[in-house]
Design an enzyme around this catalytic site. Structure first.
Site, PDB file in Angstrom:
ATOM      1  N   SER A 129       0.680  -1.260  -0.371  1.00 16.46           N
ATOM      2  CA  SER A 129       0.087   0.704  -0.026  1.00 16.46           C
ATOM      3  C   SER A 129       0.885   1.307  -0.117  1.00 16.46           C
ATOM      4  CB  SER A 129      -0.574  -0.287   1.466  1.00 16.46           C
ATOM      5  OG  SER A 129      -1.460  -1.067   0.961  1.00 16.46           O
ATOM      6  N   GLU A 244      -3.707 -20.136  -1.902  1.00 13.35           N
ATOM      7  CA  GLU A 244      -4.964 -21.319  -0.283  1.00 13.35           C
ATOM      8  C   GLU A 244      -4.403 -20.367   1.112  1.00 13.35           C
ATOM      9  OE1 GLU A 244      -2.918 -25.064   0.535  1.00 13.35           O
ATOM     10  OE2 GLU A 244      -4.256 -23.937   2.112  1.00 13.35           O
TER      11      GLU A 244
END
Lengths: 386, 371, 386, 371
Positions: A129, A244
């Protein structure tokens, strides 16, 4: 169709439970039972302990040092970990940069970085970010300019969890601003001790320091720290998003929280207060059961080799909402006991003493890692075939 | 019916807003958070100069005869400004209890609060009794007080405290010096200062017992309703600011090449907040009037409804405010998270939602009995 | 600041209450108490009764035959009406076409149509929605072609409430398809007995017939039935949207419903069942109180001559949601007793016997008159200054 | 753990889906709504031919040994098709009660159900006892039965009924002919047919009492859990269809010059429904296995949780389905509203949300006792 664990799995659970009983350090167990978060020392001691067993990187393929557990075993392990009062593993090394490295990294990179992660020795953080690239990651501006055998990195990252603990950062940087936004992004590994790199704390509304701003001024990063090729950053970031994560819903830790709260109901002033609390908790437990069985299904599907589909976003959305609701219930059921913010000695039940901080902390969980609104946008596109 | 605020109340609100704008800021708030047990003398004196110390009390007891509505107007602005100066904790709360107790001793002490001489806190809660203020766990056996008081909001600086205790089956209100107790001081969720008191067979004199029995019950019950209304005023001020800030943020913050306010989901969030804020304002107006009604049943029903509603929707507005702000919303640097703490605090400080729902139901049953 | 009604208003309430006691017909009272909806005969008998008192058009200015009540008086009247078990007035004549006529209509139109509405004699319906113009009204396709002294109307309307009862319809039609969508729309009054006009029933999920499709095949409408000028239809429709509706939130009727439900709690099987029902109802009552005081504020503001602002949408949204929640609570609290659909004899408490139908019927209230989603879109534009 | 349906169950589900697709439609449903007290002989025979009459029961009692999971697979498809043929009411429900009662008389009657000879309904509810099935208000005094039964789901055609009654402190299950009672027949919320029975000192014989005391309690309790699981299966089938239809509608319905699915608010509604449907499916799988567990406490906790969850989220999905469909969603012409009625019905037919929350809490307490 079988909702029970196999005998082997039950044996596995037993052995893990026994190990947890003998090995989770008392100070860590007490810290979790209070509802507090571990400090760096606790977190790292715990991860090294798991590393020494070969269990820290339980999601990794055996060839890269994973223990060869099935998804079910990993799920069971996580349940036992949580109910023993041990903290979850920090995701940045084990769940993020590790898989990136063994999937996209060069042999040299694997050799250099994987062992440190596996043993819990190198702490990582994630440089994604930026001030104007939060939900909209593709618009990031931190530049890496090739300069002989290294890149010069300039720019700023924000919301960097544990940057103040980390040895290394994996980082999305812009290496080319002439192409389409997503195509000019690369994936770089940066040593946190490099000159020109500055970490400034951001305090969260729980009063603690988890997050940071990281400033880069002509930070020299060797070209061998580029993972894959230039411009592959977006591909790698997307790979991680769908990677996953059998424990994404946080079911094991929600169980732990609900049990903590249950144990404190007897301390409430009147019978009515107790009954109302029991009923509120029961509502949360029912919702947790629905989440847990959905999680079981994805675990079982993973063991059959099926890819993680859109359920993953669903688990994240429902899981984070439920974590927030449980933390809110704890504060509200605690009532007066939840009001103190910084006293050592709890008023009444220990568990309510940190409840407000936890409630505040968890406001972030529907925001980070792609806010729930963004998750829903992505999911909607898949459902509607947009 | 008439929902226009009296001119006087509007003036009080305007003055409070202007005073806080000139003398208080987010920086002052952060500075105050980092202080412990300290009262800012200039601001405290300024509040006194503004007449706030006497405002909440009847002229007959030396006050300036302000209504609950007037006090709510001030408290709303204190909430909006995140101001931690203990106006409620050291003036309104103890002063109203003393006024409601209405004995020569209590009024004499109230006089010293109004003049700014006395710093008195209220200790009506303990963790064993929870919100059940008419049944405290502190015991008054003859001349001895024993037990605990928790979350005594004293601004960190009170030197006397009004405690409630059971003397047999009878409720009693006792005034005693802070240093008669074992004191542990700490900060609360909203950043204010409080104390836990342990009283170990503390010897008291007769004149320290302000009132007993039904008189004490009525005083505590009126005090509780009054403070509930102030909780709502404080939350309303905070929610108003959160809504305004969030609307502004949605208008200006860009993501994906456009303002986030252009996303329909954000728009609907804002509409929900706008509508809820309208209703919160309505409930505040309602409780500001009925919270000091002479009709005890109506008064209780009004405060229970208002607090229950606020615990639901005011908390919701601040939660959504954080969510729309995203990352920056969960930092100490921005005011939004602090408003969330304030609102959470005020939603719990004089009864949580469930407690007030139970009170609401009881009040409804009593009302039916009367009818 | 004064939350009490004035003495005059209290006197007004007393006189209205007395009148209601003496005049609401027993069969209507019983019908409402059962939770059923009045049939045409009941509805019209009731409206004529109000009309004979001059109370039916209580929102109209005195010069057009209103009783000269303040908004507060109208509000009080509505409370007394609802608590006496009388149905709300059908909005199409009184609240919709009436104000349109006295605002935009010619003298001849006023003379011709207002008295029938005022006396409750002419029943109106509203021809707005079309199969492909529901939320998106501007895209309507029903055409009116000028042909000498009349228009020929062709097309189809849908969701036309009470078209099968109505004598007249006010209708949005397209008179010009060469201009911008909104500009080509006109406002026409159509006699329901005109040849070429066919009404087909639509059955609602409460099993009853409220809605209709209306088909127009070369329906001749005299030009004097055009309100305002050609192309003014959209302006008139918008005028109606923001037209003052002090009872839009349905507070009076929600009170009535909650009281009905309260009266049945004693019939529940166990103490626990009763307690849980009481608690659920209390939550609804608190929300109703917030809605009611918000409504009071708009009523008081109306009496001060302030225009109805965005609160109007807020009242509609919250009011309809609360109506739905109350009806759902009634069904769920009724439990077994709510299951019968078409038996004459109730199982246990009378009120639960129609509860499911009412619950079904009320699913529509967040859809019609501009769905709540559309209301929020409009409100958002105002708030954000879009 | 393994969430794959057994091959056999998949086959049963496929067969049911195909059978209903070929033999049932929305039109059949509407036709059936308009019939009263009529059983479609061809379809009834077809269900028998498919082996459904014997499927739910153990081989030892003459059934085909299907599991609850198998029966849920059929019931789910019946829900998805809005099929009103009284397979559950006249086969599974009475049959399982007879199987659980497990006496020679009960098994003989079960035999006649399996063979398609007997049409038996269950009368275990009355409005005085509500959902408290172990404490019915019907009284068995010696040889006389007195009281009422309500909402006896008999498909409008049963000729015998199994009723529960209190004989002193003891629960008893009695089989008796319908025409021994005063019968009032009506339609229920989901369109199915039911009856209210009034028994006025009805004389019964000894062999009509199938079982008593603990045996009766255990049978009724097992029956209740079994039927709760079927409620969930039926709701799941309905929700699945509503979700699919709504998604399709959002993809194709145009307003404001674009598909309504392009609006973010509609998109988020659909995502919420998708996620909820996933979780409803998980709860169905859970309850389809645990709903016939030998561990009574686990069984009760599972069915309570599932029914409580469904009463919340399955109802929510159908409500949102209507809202997204707009006007057409509230008409009898479209199936969406009928699914809403079905789901509301099934959410109330064997205990509402509050009832099951109470059961869930009790089961949790018992579990703790054991541990």
């Amino acid at each position: 169709m079988n909702l029970d664990f196999s005998n082997d799995e039950k044996e596995f659970r037993k052995s893990i439970r026994q190990w947890m009983k003998e090995n989770v350090p008392d100070d860590i167990r007490r810290c979790t039972a209070r509802g507090a978060m571990p400090d760096k020392n606790m977190q790292q001691r715990w991860e090294r302990l798991l590393g020494s067993q070969g269990w820290l990187t339980s999601t990794w393929p055996e060839q890269f040092g994973g223990p060869g557990w099935s998804a079910t075993q990993r799920y069971i392990f996580d349940q036992e970990r949580a109910s023993a009062g041990a903290p979850p593993t920090s995701p940045f090394g084990v769940a993020m940069v590790g898989p990136v490295l063994y999937t996209f990294g060069s042999e040299a990179q694997k050799e250099r970085w994987l062992p440190g992660i596996q043993r819990g020795e190198t702490l990582w953080c994630q440089g994604y970010s930026e001030p104007n690239a939060g939900s909209d990651l593709a618009s990031l501006k931190t530049r890496a300019t090739r300069n002989g055998d290294h890149y010069l990195v300039n720019g700023q990252k924000i919301w960097t969890t544990q940057a103040h603990w980390a040895d290394m950062m994996f980082c999305l940087v812009r290496t080319d601003s002439t192409v389409k936004q997503q195509q000019g992004i690369s994936f770089l590994l940066i040593d946190m001790k490099t000159p020109g790199l500055e970490v400034r704390p951001i305090y969260s509304i729980d009063g603690h320091h988890h997050l940071n701003e990281v400033y880069f001024t002509d930070v020299k990063v060797p070209v061998e720290n580029l993972v894959g090729q230039e411009g592959m950053g977006w591909t790698i970031a997307k790979f991680l998003l769908t990677h996953e994560r059998t424990t994404i819903a946080g079911v094991a830790d929600i169980h732990y929280e609900i049990n903590r709260l249950k144990s404190a109901i007897d301390a409430l002033p009147t019978e009515t207060d107790k009954q109302l609390a029991v009923r509120r908790l029961a509502g949360l437990e029912v919702d947790l059961m629905a989440l847990e069985y959905t999680n079981f299904r994805t675990v079982a599907a993973t063991d059959e080799g099926k890819p993680f589909g859109p359920e993953s976003s669903g688990l994240k959305i429902k899981g984070t909402e439920l974590q927030q609701r449980v933390s809110q219930a704890m504060v509200e059921i605690g009532g007066l006991m939840s009001l103190p913010w910084d006293n050592e000695e709890p008023i009444g039940e220990q568990i309510f003493n940190q409840a407000s901080r936890r409630y505040n902390f968890l406001r972030a969980c529907t925001i980070y890692g792609g806010s729930n609104e963004i998750q829903k946008n992505v999911l909607a596109k898949m459902l509607l075939g947009l | 019916m008439d929902f226009k605020l009296p001119e006087n109340t509007t003036m009080i609100a305007d003055t409070a807003r202007r005073y806080l704008k000139d003398n208080y800021s987010f920086d002052s708030y952060i500075a105050q958070l980092n202080e412990s047990n300290h009262l800012e003398a200039n601001r405290w004196q300024a509040m006194n100069d503004l007449g706030w110390f006497g405002l909440p009390f009847a002229e007959s007891v030396g006050g300036y005869g302000g209504s609950l509505l007037d006090v709510c107007a001030i408290v709303q602005e204190l909430g909006a400004a995140l101001c931690l100066d203990p106006f409620v904790d050291l003036i309104v709360s103890p002063g109203k209890l003393l006024e409601f107790a209405n004995t020569p001793t209590s009024l004499a002490l109230l006089d010293r609060i109004i003049s700014g001489e006395a710093r008195v806190a209220c200790g009506l809660y303990d963790r064993h009794a929870g919100y059940h203020v008419l049944n405290p766990s502190l015991r008054l056996n003859g001349e001895r007080l024993s037990g605990q008081k928790h979350v005594v909001s004293d601004g960190g600086v009170a030197d006397a405290v009004l405690v409630s205790a059971m003397s047999g089956d009878e409720l009693a209100i006792v005034a005693l010096p802070f240093d008669a107790c074992d004191v542990e001081r700490y900060r609360l969720l909203d950043g204010s200062r409080a104390a836990s008191l342990t009283l170990d067979d503390v010897l008291i004199t007769d004149e320290m017992v302000l009132c007993r029995g039904d008189a004490a019950k009525q005083a505590v019950s009126a005090w509780f309703d009054y403070l509930c209304a102030l909780d709502c005023a404080r939350m309303y001020g905070a929610c108003r600011e959160v809504y305004q800030a969030t609307l502004e943020y949605a208008r200006t913050r860009k993501q994906f090449g456009t303002t986030i306010g252009s996303f329909q989901v954000i728009q609907h969030y804002l509409v929900d907040a706008f509508i809820d804020l309208q209703q919160l304002e309505s409930m505040l107006l309602m409780v500001s009037v009925k919270g000091e009604s002479a009709n005890v049943c109506e008064r209780g029903r009004a405060t229970a409804a208002a607090k229950a509603y606020y615990a639901n929707r005011a908390v919701g507005i601040t939660q959504q405010g954080i969510q729309i702000h995203g990352g920056v919303g969960v930092t100490e640097e921005l005011n939004i998270g602090h408003y969330f703490r304030l609102v959470t605090h005020a939603s719990l400080s004089h009864g949580d939602r469930e407690h007030h729902m139970s009170r609401f139901i009881q009040a409804g049953e009593k009302q039916n009995e009367v009818v």
